[in-house]
Design an enzyme around this catalytic site. Sequence first.
Site, PDB file in Angstrom:
ATOM      1  N   ARG A 148      -4.829  -2.284  -6.887  1.00 38.96           N
ATOM      2  CA  ARG A 148      -4.721  -3.742  -7.063  1.00 38.96           C
ATOM      3  C   ARG A 148      -4.573  -4.352  -5.667  1.00 38.96           C
ATOM      4  O   ARG A 148      -3.629  -4.011  -4.946  1.00 38.96           O
ATOM      5  CB  ARG A 148      -3.510  -4.056  -7.949  1.00 38.96           C
TER       6      ARG A 148
ATOM      7  N   LYS B 207       2.959  -6.055  -0.045  1.00 43.37           N
ATOM      8  CA  LYS B 207       4.315  -6.133  -0.634  1.00 43.37           C
ATOM      9  C   LYS B 207       5.425  -6.002   0.406  1.00 43.37           C
ATOM     10  O   LYS B 207       5.220  -5.470   1.494  1.00 43.37           O
ATOM     11  CB  LYS B 207       4.444  -5.094  -1.741  1.00 43.37           C
TER      12      LYS B 207
HETATM   13  N1  HH2 Z   1       2.268  -6.485  -8.663  1.00 45.15           N
HETATM   14  C1  HH2 Z   1       2.293  -7.826  -8.770  1.00 45.15           C
HETATM   15  C2  HH2 Z   1       1.758  -8.465  -9.903  1.00 45.15           C
HETATM   16  N2  HH2 Z   1       1.152  -7.755 -10.873  1.00 45.15           N
HETATM   17  N3  HH2 Z   1       0.473  -5.687 -11.772  1.00 45.15           N
HETATM   18  C3  HH2 Z   1       0.432  -4.356 -11.690  1.00 45.15           C
HETATM   19  N4  HH2 Z   1      -0.157  -3.644 -12.659  1.00 45.15           N
HETATM   20  N5  HH2 Z   1       0.963  -3.676 -10.626  1.00 45.15           N
HETATM   21  C4  HH2 Z   1       1.574  -4.321  -9.592  1.00 45.15           C
HETATM   22  O1  HH2 Z   1       2.069  -3.655  -8.661  1.00 45.15           O
HETATM   23  C5  HH2 Z   1       1.661  -5.751  -9.657  1.00 45.15           C
HETATM   24  C6  HH2 Z   1       1.084  -6.405 -10.779  1.00 45.15           C
HETATM   25  C7  HH2 Z   1       2.932  -8.639  -7.696  1.00 45.15           C
HETATM   26  O2  HH2 Z   1       1.968  -9.065  -6.756  1.00 45.15           O
HETATM   27  P1  HH2 Z   1       1.335 -10.528  -6.697  1.00 45.15           P
HETATM   28  O3  HH2 Z   1       0.617 -10.835  -7.958  1.00 45.15           O
HETATM   29  O4  HH2 Z   1       0.510 -10.657  -5.488  1.00 45.15           O
HETATM   30  O5  HH2 Z   1       2.570 -11.469  -6.479  1.00 45.15           O
HETATM   31  P2  HH2 Z   1       3.323 -12.481  -7.433  1.00 45.15           P
HETATM   32  O6  HH2 Z   1       3.965 -11.688  -8.526  1.00 45.15           O
HETATM   33  O7  HH2 Z   1       4.317 -13.158  -6.529  1.00 45.15           O
HETATM   34  O8  HH2 Z   1       2.295 -13.432  -8.005  1.00 45.15           O
END
Ligand code: HH2
Length: 262
Positions: free
Chosen positions: A239, A205
């Site tokens: 995660r 992040k």
């Molecule tokens: N962070 C992201 C997405 N889903 N779910 C939970 N429970 N907690 C988190 O911290 C969280 C999440 C963001 O990360 P990522 O899916 O890699 O990125 P993007 O939203 O750009 O797809």
Amino acid sequence: MGVVNVTPDSFSDGGCYLDTTAAIAHALELEREGADLLDIGGESTRPGAAPVPVEEELARVMPVLRGLAGRVRVPLSIDTRKPEVARAALEAGACIVNDVGAGAALPEMAALVAARGAGYVCMHMQGTPETMQARPHYEDLGEEVADFFAAHLERLRLAGVAAEQVVLDVGIGFGKTLEHNLLLLATLESFRRFNRPLVLGVSRKSFLGELLGVDVTRRVPGSLACAAWAVTRGVEVIRAHDVAATRDVVRTIEALMIRRRC
Ligand code: HH2
């Protein structure tokens, strides 16, 4: 919790797994690397991300969920803000709703989770992905996140969702400055008072980029440091995009913690 982003624009792996075959192969690889569950998402929630129409999100995630159901041993979770997507995903074999809308659609999400006996990730966010990083502000960060958990646990209970179905997530990066993220990480233990498992999403992040002055390709060490720290604070679910490395860190820390208690 291994991350499978079926999106063109996720902040760290956008476009890598938009193709169904590539997404399924990636999910299977994450399972081989040791993921205990797989989180499938079809909408980026990175700061400023534009909302994805429900039909588009369904078109991204459903073929992947259908392709994985019955083929993986680990549970599947659906990362979504939309009850329509959560419903279809549960029907296709997912068993956990990772509600990244922070309960904005709680009445429908809660009814669905109650009816299906599904798991529910209750994640905190201030604002929406479109606006959340504009000017995050808290009078008392820890108390405001705790109040959010207390209020949502109560709303979920009233909707017929048992406490055992719910896990809590402070929502790193969701309406938080670097300082907010670090403070939440430093005080993770305080959220154990709800007697529910904690989930943490720090993987690659941007707060790590800000802290360390590195771009997204160089955020794995910081992510692993946070994962190790979180496990020592009692966090049960990490995660992660980099599952093999995260698993090694978690297993090592757990081995040390068990011996320290002897
Ligand atoms: N962070 C992201 C997405 N889903 N779910 C939970 N429970 N907690 C988190 O911290 C969280 C999440 C963001 O990360 P990522 O899916 O890699 O990125 P993007 O939203 O750009 O797809």
